[in-house]
Design a protein around this motif. Structure first.
Motif, PDB file in Angstrom:
ATOM      1  N   GLU A 105       0.847  -1.109  -0.013  1.00 28.23           N
ATOM      2  CA  GLU A 105       0.078   0.035  -0.064  1.00 28.23           C
ATOM      3  C   GLU A 105       0.912   1.311  -0.095  1.00 28.23           C
ATOM      4  O   GLU A 105       0.605   2.149  -0.625  1.00 28.23           O
ATOM      5  CB  GLU A 105      -0.875  -0.050   1.077  1.00 28.23           C
ATOM      6  N   VAL A 119       2.300   1.717  -3.649  1.00 25.52           N
ATOM      7  CA  VAL A 119       1.275   2.346  -4.641  1.00 25.52           C
ATOM      8  C   VAL A 119       1.027   3.526  -4.227  1.00 25.52           C
ATOM      9  O   VAL A 119       0.947   4.508  -5.241  1.00 25.52           O
ATOM     10  CB  VAL A 119       0.001   1.590  -4.099  1.00 25.52           C
ATOM     11  N   ASP A 120       1.073   4.249  -3.061  1.00 30.54           N
ATOM     12  CA  ASP A 120       0.721   5.606  -2.528  1.00 30.54           C
ATOM     13  C   ASP A 120       1.964   6.294  -3.154  1.00 30.54           C
ATOM     14  O   ASP A 120       1.953   7.535  -3.510  1.00 30.54           O
ATOM     15  CB  ASP A 120       0.782   5.837  -1.089  1.00 30.54           C
ATOM     16  N   SER A 136      -5.904  -7.396  -4.895  1.00 29.57           N
ATOM     17  CA  SER A 136      -7.090  -6.776  -4.851  1.00 29.57           C
ATOM     18  C   SER A 136      -6.944  -5.416  -4.339  1.00 29.57           C
ATOM     19  O   SER A 136      -7.851  -4.754  -3.946  1.00 29.57           O
ATOM     20  CB  SER A 136      -8.181  -7.885  -4.023  1.00 29.57           C
ATOM     21  N   LEU A 137      -5.763  -5.153  -3.931  1.00 24.78           N
ATOM     22  CA  LEU A 137      -5.602  -3.773  -3.103  1.00 24.78           C
ATOM     23  C   LEU A 137      -5.616  -2.727  -4.032  1.00 24.78           C
ATOM     24  O   LEU A 137      -5.480  -2.732  -5.104  1.00 24.78           O
ATOM     25  CB  LEU A 137      -4.104  -3.905  -2.468  1.00 24.78           C
ATOM     26  N   PRO A 138      -6.504  -1.702  -3.464  1.00 27.04           N
ATOM     27  CA  PRO A 138      -6.805  -0.667  -4.273  1.00 27.04           C
ATOM     28  C   PRO A 138      -5.433  -0.026  -4.747  1.00 27.04           C
ATOM     29  O   PRO A 138      -4.260   0.506  -4.075  1.00 27.04           O
ATOM     30  CB  PRO A 138      -7.547   0.698  -3.438  1.00 27.04           C
ATOM     31  N   GLY A 139      -5.364   0.346  -6.069  1.00 29.02           N
ATOM     32  CA  GLY A 139      -4.056   0.887  -6.613  1.00 29.02           C
ATOM     33  C   GLY A 139      -3.108  -0.010  -7.424  1.00 29.02           C
ATOM     34  O   GLY A 139      -2.396   0.449  -7.876  1.00 29.02           O
ATOM     35  N   GLU A 162      -1.708  -2.115  -9.608  1.00 31.55           N
ATOM     36  CA  GLU A 162      -2.010  -2.246 -11.210  1.00 31.55           C
ATOM     37  C   GLU A 162      -1.339  -3.321 -11.767  1.00 31.55           C
ATOM     38  O   GLU A 162      -1.992  -3.842 -12.883  1.00 31.55           O
ATOM     39  CB  GLU A 162      -1.610  -0.832 -11.996  1.00 31.55           C
TER      40      GLU A 162
END
Length: 397
Positions: free
Chosen positions: A161, A164-165, A199-202, A204
């Protein structure tokens, strides 16, 4: 405040370990410099004798241009590997988890800190596991990295995460033996970690750095296929296509078992490692390796001439002449080039998403090289229009 530079040699695990030291020094308030740094950190490799020699040369050069040099990584654990080095060289023979703190503690922290330092690449290598508890006859890694151990799943997911951020478009899960990943308390295997991470947001694009053929379970293959973010690429070490050589190596599969496992993965681009010149490899054994590479549908090979490693069961054995190793290596690399071009040619006319990681070049979903113009860090749609010596020639779609 001290200025520093970090360099790594070897594999993606070495890169991840070097970046962990880099992040810790930056977080402690020190400044990174490409040229003129006071401190150099060299994360070394010992997978072959040449890797150790290259590591020594790199450390020696760094000692002439830096006030202090810290030697970390696999070769730091080899007795005598860095004897006779200048007095400004410090060998840090600590487990990889402890190395960043050990180096940072010696350098010393300052008051100004930086949180969540960004990695410099468009893709982030997230280490989920370290060490190996198997005993392949040629491999020194269990001796220098210790037994297998896994990070907690929540720590891995938290790092993903964070990456991704920071803007990373691709996450590569890496480790010495990925299939050994377990978080029993949280109920995670590699298969469930892949599904959760993907499945984590962001996120790709998600990719495995390498997986042993024994660990290509139905659950893992299903997770890879059913998770949309997963790249259709698998690096599955072969090492040899001859059963006698595989037994002597201490590998835990036969050539036919390897083929049976990877041949159905036609929706994946499969690449592999091969060792040539292992003790006892005759012309017939080498010919069987060539045959298995083609039967398995492998498209790219990393070829390593056998090199005796200290502390392994074959440390005193090196029966194949160097000239034969060289000739066999050249033949396999030529075959690798041919197989790569076949795959590239099969992609002409198709569209893929390409992660541009340097000017004019990037990688498709299946980790094939694409030559296309785009902004570095961009994940763009591209159409394959031809093939060159370097990869698939493409235009933005």
């Amino acid at each position: 405040m001290a200025s520093f530079s970090v360099r790594f040699l070897g594999c993606k695990v070495s890169y991840a370990d070097a970046q962990a030291v880099r992040e810790r020094l930056l977080a402690d308030g020190h400044a990174e410099r490409g040229i003129g740094a006071e401190i150099a950190v060299v994360n070394t490799c010992c997978v072959t004798g040449e890797a150790v020699s290259k590591s020594r040369r790199t450390v020696s050069r760094a000692a002439r241009t830096h006030q202090r040099v810290y030697v970390t990584g696999c070769a730091a654990h080899l007795a005598g590997a860095f004897d006779s080095m200048p007095s400004n060289v410090t060998v840090v023979a600590r487990p990889s988890e402890e190395t960043p703190a050990a180096v940072a503690g010696d350098v010393g922290a300052i008051g100004c800190v930086q949180a969540h330092t960004r990695l410099e690449r468009t893709r982030a290598f997230v280490k989920i596991q370290d060490g190996c508890s198997f005993s392949c006859a040629f491999c020194v890694i269990p001796l220098v990295r210790g037994g297998t151990r896994s990070r907690r799943a929540d720590a891995v997911l938290g790092e993903i995460e964070r990456r991704v951020d920071q803007g990373h478009r691709e996450i590569v899960l890496t480790g010495v033996n990925l299939g050994c990943f377990r978080d029993r308390e949280a109920g995670h295997t590699l298969a469930t970690l892949v599904a959760t991470a993907g499945s984590l947001p962001g996120v790709e694009r998600l990719r495995l750095s390498s997986i042993e053929v024994n660990h290509l379970s139905r659950d893992l293959v299903a997770a890879l296929r059913e998770t949309p973010a997963v790249s259709r690429h698998l690096h599955v070490p072969l090492q040899s296509g001859d059963d006698g050589v595989l037994r002597a190596m201490g590998r835990r599969y036969s050539a036919s078992q390897y083929v049976d496992k990877v041949r159905p993965l036609t929706d994946f681009n499969v690449t592999a490692d091969v060792i040539v010149g292992f003790p006892g490899e005759d012309d017939a054994a080498f010919a069987r390796t060539v045959e298995v590479v083609e039967r398995a549908g492998i498209t790219r090979l990393h070829v390593f001439p056998y090199s005796p490693r200290p502390g392994t069961t074959t440390a005193a054995v090196d029966s194949v002449p160097a000239v034969v190793k060289k000739e066999r290596s050249e033949r396999l690399r030529a075959l690798s080039d041919e197989l790569s071009r076949r795959r590239w040619a099969s992609r002409v006319g198709t569209i893929d998403r390409v992660l541009v990681d340097r000017p004019g070049r990037g990688y498709g979903d299946d980790y094939t090289p694409w030559l296309v113009e785009g902004e570095v860090g961009q994940l763009l749609r591209a159409r394959a229009v031809g093939v060159s010596e370097e990869g698939i020639v493409a235009v933005a779609a």
